[in-house]
Write a protein that holds these residues in place. Structure first.
Motif, short mmCIF file in Angstrom:
data_model
loop_
_atom_site.label_atom_id
_atom_site.label_comp_id
_atom_site.label_asym_id
_atom_site.label_seq_id
_atom_site.Cartn_x
_atom_site.Cartn_y
_atom_site.Cartn_z
N ARG A 190 46.56 43.31 42.04
CA ARG A 190 45.27 42.66 42.74
C ARG A 190 44.14 42.50 41.80
O ARG A 190 43.56 41.24 41.73
CB ARG A 190 45.06 43.64 43.84
N SER A 191 43.63 43.32 41.07
CA SER A 191 42.70 43.13 40.02
C SER A 191 42.74 44.49 38.94
O SER A 191 43.18 45.45 39.16
CB SER A 191 41.38 43.36 40.84
N VAL A 216 48.47 39.34 31.31
CA VAL A 216 48.54 38.50 32.38
C VAL A 216 49.55 37.37 31.87
O VAL A 216 49.32 36.56 30.78
CB VAL A 216 47.19 37.92 32.76
N TRP A 221 49.63 31.20 38.34
CA TRP A 221 48.78 32.08 39.02
C TRP A 221 47.76 32.84 37.99
O TRP A 221 46.94 33.50 38.48
CB TRP A 221 49.43 33.28 39.95
N SER A 222 48.12 32.84 36.69
CA SER A 222 47.28 33.47 35.90
C SER A 222 45.68 33.23 36.10
O SER A 222 45.00 34.00 35.64
CB SER A 222 47.44 33.03 34.42
N PHE A 225 43.88 34.89 38.84
CA PHE A 225 43.91 36.39 38.52
C PHE A 225 42.36 36.68 37.53
O PHE A 225 41.74 37.43 37.59
CB PHE A 225 45.05 37.10 38.15
N ASN A 228 39.02 36.16 38.71
CA ASN A 228 38.27 37.16 39.78
C ASN A 228 37.63 38.05 38.63
O ASN A 228 36.67 38.68 39.15
CB ASN A 228 39.11 37.66 40.13
N THR A 331 45.16 39.72 48.78
CA THR A 331 44.79 38.66 47.73
C THR A 331 45.71 37.51 48.11
O THR A 331 46.92 37.59 48.72
CB THR A 331 45.20 39.41 46.23
#
Length: 448
Positions: A190-191, A216, A221-222, A225, A228, A331
């Protein structure tokens, strides 16, 4: 026979969430899995988080080529090492990756196209790559006299290879698991947990993992993420379609592509075929943010890119996809476990027609199934592999622009060295993060 990996594939790795590791890796694709294996063998405690299934996205949806041929000069040493590492890994898993040494051929339909291909031969000679020029007759001989003879010639790297994307990285994941890597499918990262300006952990949908470094390697999707946490780079995703034919006569064992069409012999007796002159691009907020960086690439690829004004719901650059969230919130990675873009039947039908045109005595092949994948791309067509200095403990390896499967093990070695604090054996200046902020021009690498 192996099956395409999707959300319907049973979970194979479900380790409990560890309290703490040395390194957490986001993404169970070719880069993440090989990096995990090499880090575990270097004595690090590693956990891989995969929101869907191991190798479920572009890692298993590519053509299966492992090539040095016609690489960008900066990528070539990485590709050369990757070829060796693929061969070694395949031996360790008793051939389960489907690795086969076979030439990769680039074919030219005109003398101008041939001259463009031959420009790369100087790079091959510089690095000692086993590449040769092909005459018109030699190209015809590649296909046992069954082609229409349309090619003026070509270039070939004789000791390149292929592997089976549906089988290869899951086999390496089993090897990594045996080496002590925790692998958790169906678990989204998620983070980051940040303290005193550096990474100290990773929040997942199953809880917090304490760690000092996070990699990462999440493909398409990199960027979502990373942004954020205020880390941005001009990554977009292009949708490519490919197809599997039914078993057919083995008229060539080699991987070949011309300006419009590509094919690879499969170990199940069929061929993977695809068009080279057609892709789908979904317009979203990131496309507007990155537009100017992509102008040089657009000038070369505009005529074979089909623009779609809306991405499918929950895709990384869909208009309605959330761009920020807290560690305790659901997410986008949980809302879309696996990117499953629909195959574009226009490209499927064109690939079938292209095959029949090039090999008229074989006719139109029977298609068993078709699929599409989202290719993480950067505007200069080479990856980002670097530490993020503004956020110590974060390493990003993404934007492989369709080259990730082939150079995956070599790129993973770079990731390993970055994690260990060692100087990578390859010059990675071309892959640096700062090239997108320091005014560097976008110098295009080879697109195919």
């Amino acid at each position: 026979m192996a099956e395409k990996i999707s959300i319907a594939t049973p979970v194979r790795f479900s380790d409990p969430l560890p309290e703490a590791v040395d390194v957490a890796i986001i993404g169970g694709g070719v880069i993440g899995i090989f990096a995990a294996l090499y880090l575990a063998r270097a004595g690090k405690k590693v956990c891989v988080l995969e929101k869907g299934r191991i190798a479920c996205e572009q890692t298993s949806r590519n053509w299966g080529w492992i090539r040095q041929h016609e690489r960008d000069e900066a990528e070539l040493p990485v590709a050369m090492e990757a070829l060796r590492l693929w061969k070694e890994a395949d031996a360790e898993v008793d051939g389960a990756t489907g690795f086969v040494t076979t030439p990769i051929n680039y074919l030219a339909s005109t003398e101008k196209d041939l001259a463009d291909l031959e420009d790369w031969m100087a790079i091959a000679e510089k690095y000692g790559v086993n590449s040769v020029r092909l005459t018109r007759q030699q190209v015809a001989d590649l296909f046992g006299g069954l082609s229409n003879g349309q090619w003026a010639g070509g270039t070939s790297t004789l000791d390149d290879a292929r592997a089976e994307p549906w089988e290869a990285v899951p086999a390496i994941a089993r090897l990594a698991h045996e080496a002590g890597v925790d692998i958790i499918e169906n678990c989204a990262a998620r983070s980051l947990e940040i303290a005193a300006g550096r990474v100290v952990g990773l929040h997942t949908e199953k809880g917090l993992i304490n760690c000092e470094q996070v990699v990462v390697a999440a493909g398409a999707w990199s960027l979502l993420f990373a942004r954020n946490h205020g880390v941005s780079f001009p990554q977009l995703s292009v949708c490519l379609t490919a197809s599997q034919t039914a078993p057919m006569p083995n008229f060539t064992d080699q991987n070949s592509a011309d300006e419009d069409f590509a094919l690879r012999r499969r170990n199940d007796g069929g061929y993977t075929i695809a068009v080279c002159d057609g892709n789908d691009f979904f317009i979203g907020p990131d496309a507007f943010r990155s537009f100017f960086k992509y102008i040089p690439l657009l000038k070369e690829s505009w005529d074979h890119t089909f623009l779609n004004p809306f991405a499918p719901k929950d895709f990384p650059d869909a208009w309605t996809t959330k761009r920020s969230w807290a560690p305790n919130e659901e997410t986008p990675f949980e809302r879309c476990r696996v990117l499953e873009p629909a195959a574009n039947m226009k490209y499927v039908n064109k690939a079938v027609a292209d095959f029949a045109t090039r090999f008229p005595s074989l006719g139109k092949p029977t298609i068993v199934q078709s699929w599409a994948g989202m290719v993480d791309a950067l505007p200069d067509v080479v990856p980002l592999i670097d530490r993020i200095d503004s956020l110590p403990g974060l390493i990003v390896a993404t934007g492989f622009s369709g080259h990730g499967f082939g150079i995956g093990p070599g790129a993973a070695m770079i990731v390993r060295d970055l994690v260990l604090g060692d100087t990578p054996k390859h010059d990675i200046a071309r892959f640096r993060y700062s090239r997108f902020t320091d005014g560097s021009p976008m110098i295009l690498g080879p697109a195919l």
